[in-house]
Design an enzyme around this catalytic site. Structure first.
Site, PDB file in Angstrom:
ATOM      1  N   ASP A 294      -1.294   0.607  13.371  1.00  0.00           N
ATOM      2  CA  ASP A 294      -0.879   1.927  13.844  1.00  0.00           C
ATOM      3  C   ASP A 294      -0.701   1.976  15.356  1.00  0.00           C
ATOM      4  OD1 ASP A 294      -3.534   2.017  14.834  1.00  0.00           O
ATOM      5  OD2 ASP A 294      -4.240   3.021  13.017  1.00  0.00           O
TER       6      ASP A 294
ATOM      7  N   ASP B  23     -10.286  -4.499  13.144  1.00  0.00           N
ATOM      8  CA  ASP B  23     -10.059  -3.089  12.806  1.00  0.00           C
ATOM      9  C   ASP B  23      -9.452  -3.028  11.412  1.00  0.00           C
ATOM     10  OD1 ASP B  23      -9.744  -0.362  12.936  1.00  0.00           O
ATOM     11  OD2 ASP B  23      -7.938  -0.435  14.181  1.00  0.00           O
TER      12      ASP B  23
ATOM     13  N   HIS C  77     -11.491   4.625  18.468  1.00  0.00           N
ATOM     14  CA  HIS C  77     -10.802   3.509  19.113  1.00  0.00           C
ATOM     15  C   HIS C  77     -11.385   3.167  20.476  1.00  0.00           C
ATOM     16  CE1 HIS C  77      -7.689   4.587  16.048  1.00  0.00           C
ATOM     17  NE2 HIS C  77      -7.690   3.270  15.952  1.00  0.00           N
TER      18      HIS C  77
ATOM     19  N   GLN D 188       0.823  -1.203   0.000  1.00  0.00           N
ATOM     20  CA  GLN D 188       0.000   0.000   0.000  1.00  0.00           C
ATOM     21  C   GLN D 188       0.862   1.260   0.000  1.00  0.00           C
ATOM     22  OE1 GLN D 188      -2.208  -0.521   3.644  1.00  0.00           O
ATOM     23  NE2 GLN D 188      -0.357  -0.752   4.842  1.00  0.00           N
TER      24      GLN D 188
ATOM     25  N   ASP E 278      -1.351  -7.780  11.240  1.00  0.00           N
ATOM     26  CA  ASP E 278      -1.373  -6.708  10.241  1.00  0.00           C
ATOM     27  C   ASP E 278      -0.491  -7.116   9.074  1.00  0.00           C
ATOM     28  OD1 ASP E 278      -2.105  -3.415  10.309  1.00  0.00           O
ATOM     29  OD2 ASP E 278      -0.591  -4.071   8.887  1.00  0.00           O
TER      30      ASP E 278
ATOM     31  N   ASP F 202      -1.679 -12.239   6.262  1.00  0.00           N
ATOM     32  CA  ASP F 202      -3.045 -12.002   5.819  1.00  0.00           C
ATOM     33  C   ASP F 202      -3.988 -12.523   6.899  1.00  0.00           C
ATOM     34  OD1 ASP F 202      -5.151 -11.596   3.560  1.00  0.00           O
ATOM     35  OD2 ASP F 202      -5.473 -13.645   4.265  1.00  0.00           O
ATOM     36  N   ALA F 203      -4.967 -11.701   7.287  1.00  0.00           N
ATOM     37  CA  ALA F 203      -5.856 -12.055   8.401  1.00  0.00           C
ATOM     38  C   ALA F 203      -6.636 -13.342   8.117  1.00  0.00           C
ATOM     39  CB  ALA F 203      -6.817 -10.899   8.682  1.00  0.00           C
TER      40      ALA F 203
END
Length: 514
Positions: free
Chosen positions: A297, A369, A273, A243, A317, A351-352
């Site tokens: 993040d 999230d 959050h 990305q 992530d 990868d989730a």
């Protein structure tokens, strides 16, 4: 005989090299469209379709090219070099100056033209090989072999080296340099056949110098174009393997963008959050093991670490560069309070979907999230199949919390996510909160037993959320509620699945004008 072999071999090698360049330009255009216009699957589909259509047109036009074959090939290489080299730079400039509609036209036209030139050059090489003494069936087979093999090399080069190391702008100029070097090579090798040799050499030198300048300075100039796409000054920008990460800041407001989409604003991210984390944590009072999907993040982790009872937080992530940035950039670490460095936090860059398929552990709280489902890759993380896997990894008394886009701006998408989760057998409860930088934002919580929001009590310090507020967040206005009508009939929300990924269409339609 050796001279003929030498000439033909050069043509085959040239074919392979220009094929590498061609496939790199093709996938680069797809990546460019995905970043600028969104929906990666759609953009790559259109890119491949337009590029192949252009190749077909070029191949058809090639039958008119019967003389001066090598000269025409050189001219084509120079054209591909200049058009392809300036493609990314131009698209960023058009996007900043004229907007998305003009950018779409320019990008798709560029794809068609470069595809056409690529389709034109291969038949010319085949005829040239035949002209110098190679049988037609052999010349065709060898040129096509070089072309297809070059395509594989080009795709791997772009995916694993060019894009992560150089980004979209510099990669385009670098590949263009190769096209121009091939033109130089052919000018030298077939110099006796070229009538206006000095003219071609002069043009090639000029274009070569332009590409060198573009390689050195083009990214900086494109960055100034990109800055116009953002309200605030860009303080950090990186093209990773997955990305484009951009940080902006103005008067203390830090904003994170992924592929041009806002992820948070430091002025109000606590509203998002705190709602995402503290409602499921209030639901599961004894939660010790938490799974966080996304959240690289570190902001959701910051909220989770407020609970002393939490023993482990597994963060999944995909992009390691995002996690590294969140650990090292001083503005992010100031905001997330160095949360990712806590010994209770375990980070998995996977990868989730793949992670949850292979993981054996169960969790007290699972928080999704994840970015909105605006392409096929993300859509799979909003499907019945994925939520079924999450259910299977949830403790009996556990809670699943999913960020689920805006129930106001994307009403159908929000309630489709709710229905999809409910189809797994879990009981859903719905919440939404006003976030100034995003607007009204929705969440879906899922448990095995009904949850009464009136009984949820916060036990940690927060900036926004309170126990008294939680019940109000579960109340939806008439323009947000799932009871919606179209053409006099009540809308029925169908679950989103891998086989029928209709959530993407609902999401895109909803956000088209925002």
């Amino acid at each position: 005989m050796s001279r003929t072999f030498s000439k033909s071999s050069q043509l085959y090698w040239a074919s392979g090299i220009v094929s590498i360049c061609g496939i790199i330009f093709e996938v680069l255009f797809g990546a460019l469209g995905s970043y600028i216009l969104g929906d990666g699957v759609k953009q790559y589909t259109l890119t491949i379709s337009l590029f192949l259509t252009g190749m077909g047109i070029g191949a058809s036009l090639s039958e008119k090219v019967v003389k001066n074959l090598i000269t025409r090939f050189i001219a084509i290489e120079l054209l591909i070099g200049v058009i392809g080299g300036f493609s990314s730079f131009t698209v960023f400039g058009i996007m900043a100056i004229a907007g998305e509609e003009a950018t779409t036209i320019v990008l798709y036209t560029t794809i068609l033209i470069v595809g056409g030139l690529t389709g034109l050059e291969l038949p010319i090489l085949i005829r040239k090989a035949n002209e110098i003494g190679v049988e037609m069936n052999k010349s065709t087979a060898r040129v096509l072999f070089s072309d297809y093999a070059g395509g594989l090399v080009g795709g791997l080069l772009f995916a694993f080296y060019l894009r992560p190391e150089f980004g979209l702008v510099k990669s385009a100029f670098l590949v263009a340099l190769v096209n121009i070097l091939v033109a130089f090579w052919m000018i030298y090798s077939f110099r006796k056949e070229i009538v206006y040799q000095a003219v071609y050499i002069g043009i090639a030198i000029l274009l070569f110098l332009l590409m060198v300048v573009g390689t050195i300075f083009g990214e900086e100039m494109a960055f100034s174009f990109e800055q116009r796409l953002y309200k605030d000054p860009i303080i950090y920008s990186e093209e990773t393997s997955y990305q484009k990460i951009t940080l902006t800041r103005e008067q203390g407001d830090l904003r994170l963008f992924l592929n041009g989409q806002l992820q948070f604003s430091s002025s109000d991210e606590h509203r998002y959050h705190e709602t995402l984390v503290h409602i499921p944590m209030a639901t599961v009072q004894n939660a010790e093991n938490v799974l966080l999907l996304g959240g690289g993040d570190g902001l959701a982790v910051r909220e989770l670490l407020k609970y002393d009872r939490v023993k482990s937080i597994t963060v999944v992530d995909l992009d390691p560069e995002m996690v590294t940035l969140a650990k090292e950039h001083h503005l992010l670490t100031e905001l997330n309070k160095h949360a990712l460095e806590d010994k209770r936090v375990q980070i998995r860059n996977e990868d989730a979907f793949q992670y949850i398929k292979e993981e054996q552990k169960t969790f007290d709280v699972i928080i999704a999230d994840l970015p909105d489902p605006n392409n096929e890759s993300l859509n799979k993380l909003y499907t019945w199949e994925f939520y079924s896997l999450l259910r299977n990894h949830l403790e009996i008394n556990g809670a699943l919390m999913v960020q689920a886009t805006s129930p106001l701006f994307a009403r159908e998408a929000y309630w489709t996510i709710d229905r999809t989760i409910a189809e797994t057998g879990l009981i859903t409860s719905n919440y939404h909160v006003d976030i100034p930088s995003f607007g009204d934002w929705g969440f879906v919580m899922a448990t095995r037993e009904p949850v009464d929001p009136e009984k949820l009590k916060l036990t940690v310090k927060t900036k926004f959320l309170s126990s008294e507020m939680i019940p109000s967040l579960s109340v939806f206005g008439k323009d947000e509620d799932q009871q919606m009508m179209k053409e006099g009939k009540e809308v029925r929300f169908e679950p989103n699945t891998l086989i029928q990924p209709h959530l993407i269409e609902k999401y895109e339609r909803a956000w088209l004008y925002y």
